[in-house]
Design a protein around this motif. Structure first.
Motif, PDB file in Angstrom:
ATOM      1  N   SER A 172       0.814  -1.205   0.000  1.00 47.13           N
ATOM      2  CA  SER A 172       0.000   0.000   0.000  1.00 47.13           C
ATOM      3  C   SER A 172       0.853   1.264   0.000  1.00 47.13           C
ATOM      4  N   SER A 173       1.909   1.293   0.840  1.00 45.63           N
ATOM      5  CA  SER A 173       2.729   2.500   0.897  1.00 45.63           C
ATOM      6  C   SER A 173       3.520   2.696  -0.391  1.00 45.63           C
ATOM      7  N   MET A 174       3.895   1.616  -1.056  1.00 41.60           N
ATOM      8  CA  MET A 174       4.574   1.719  -2.350  1.00 41.60           C
ATOM      9  C   MET A 174       3.640   2.336  -3.383  1.00 41.60           C
ATOM     10  N   SER A 175       2.393   1.929  -3.359  1.00 40.12           N
ATOM     11  CA  SER A 175       1.408   2.501  -4.281  1.00 40.12           C
ATOM     12  C   SER A 175       1.216   3.992  -4.025  1.00 40.12           C
ATOM     13  N   THR A 176       1.233   4.378  -2.763  1.00 41.83           N
ATOM     14  CA  THR A 176       1.101   5.798  -2.425  1.00 41.83           C
ATOM     15  C   THR A 176       2.267   6.595  -2.993  1.00 41.83           C
ATOM     16  N   LEU A 177       3.481   6.065  -2.888  1.00 45.19           N
ATOM     17  CA  LEU A 177       4.651   6.737  -3.453  1.00 45.19           C
ATOM     18  C   LEU A 177       4.522   6.862  -4.965  1.00 45.19           C
ATOM     19  N   ILE A 178       4.129   5.782  -5.618  1.00 44.56           N
ATOM     20  CA  ILE A 178       4.005   5.794  -7.078  1.00 44.56           C
ATOM     21  C   ILE A 178       3.011   6.867  -7.517  1.00 44.56           C
TER      22      ILE A 178
END
Length: 347
Positions: A172-178
């Motif tokens: 989830s946090s990776m998606s937020t960064l992307i």
């Protein structure tokens, strides 16, 4: 009559031979996908030697994840039910069932291995407590796969070129960064990435230098940006009922062996990723991995500043909101552990 006796004697012999010996503990274990050759070799050796090293009467049936046909996102669920006794999972994959677990490896929080070691040590007591409550399991070894970097089948020169691209994510946090970088996250498992890159379903994907190399991602990508955004923290978990079937003395022996197991994975992360980066880009120092000829895109200070800004402005607030919704003390616990060692406070 003699035939009948012999027949039943044979059946009894076969049945008894298929049963565990008296006092023997059967362990069903699964590990990483078998393309991770160094890690899978380490797992196979570890389980093959565990009985001799501990002196515990064990019957271990170990298979890599792809051999048993299980998705990594389901492994903690399966150890909770007892379908497996020991499983391996990334905390990111497990976090879909409990956002708190991702707190050990949030995007942009630990920017070096030394920082990550401090974070893992601080977070471990709370991780143990939470995993026991939610999954009836215990983490025995916690370790990083390596820096999570970018493989792209698109011409990029910096993070500025990510605008409008589709990028594989798995947390989830990776998606937020992307999303903060102007790209579209596409969540998929590791085994789905190669064909997705090949068919243009995604433009870039994130994994470690070693995983991408052994997964042959450079065959379907052209540009390599080794900007580490997280560490793919993994863990080997044991079902608590199985764990509690061992005596205290046996538990101590198992913990000692799993600590050595864990340390070996940390050593792999520190050594092998340098080799894989060189191999991916056809550079000097390529050892033990397949040599490719990807274009190396050197990270810039501006790239790092972008990740840091996204972490503070988007990733941490977004994760805290999600985690607090399922666990009221999430921010409080994180601030007292990870936040304390990294000098970060969630509001």
């Amino acid at each position: 009559m003699k035939f009948t006796y012999s027949f039943f004697a044979l059946v009894a012999t076969l049945v008894m031979s298929a049963m565990p010996a008296v006092g023997e503990t059967t362990i069903r274990a699964t590990g990483l996908v078998s393309t991770h050759k160094f890690h899978t070799a380490l797992e196979k050796q570890f389980y093959a030697e565990l009985e001799d090293k501990t002196g515990i009467d064990l019957a271990i049936n170990f298979n890599p994840l792809d051999v048993v046909g299980v998705d990594m996102q389901d492994t903690l669920r399966m150890v909770r039910t007892g379908a497996f006794d020991i499983v391996q999972s990334t905390v990111g994959a497990a976090a879909r069932d409990d956002a708190f677990l991702e707190g050990i490896d949030l995007i942009g929080v630990s920017t070096s291995m030394d920082q990550l070691e401090e974070v893992v040590k601080a977070f471990m007591p709370q991780l143990e407590k939470r995993v026991a409550e939610k999954f009836n399991a215990k983490p025995l070894a916690v370790w990083p796969y390596g820096p999570q970097v970018f493989y792209c089948n698109a011409e990029i020169k910096s993070l500025n070129d990510f605008e409008g691209l589709k990028i594989r994510s798995y947390t989830s946090s990776m998606s937020t960064l992307i999303e903060a970088l102007g790209a579209t996250p596409v969540t998929m498992s590791f085994k789905e990435v190669y064909p997705a890159l090949q068919r243009g379903l995604v433009d870039c994907a994130i994994t470690s230098p070693t995983s991408g190399n052994t997964g042959n991602w450079p065959e379907v990508t052209t540009h390599f940006l080794p900007l580490g955004i997280s560490w793919s923290v993994n863990a080997h978990f044991i079902n608590l009922d199985k764990w509690n079937s061992f005596s205290d003395a046996e538990k101590a022996k198992l913990e000692n062996e799993f600590t050595d197991f864990q340390n070996a994975f940390w050593a792999l992360a520190k050594q092998n990723n340098g080799w894989a980066i060189a191999c991916n880009t056809g550079g000097d120092g390529c050892e033990n991995y397949t040599k490719f000829g990807m274009t190396l895109v050197e990270p810039t200070p501006e790239d790092q500043a972008k990740v840091t800004a996204a972490t503070m402005d988007k990733v941490l607030p977004g994760w805290a909101e999600s985690c607090n919704a399922g666990y009221a003390d999430c921010s409080k616990v994180w601030n007292a552990t990870v936040g304390a060692v990294r000098g970060i406070e969630l509001k």
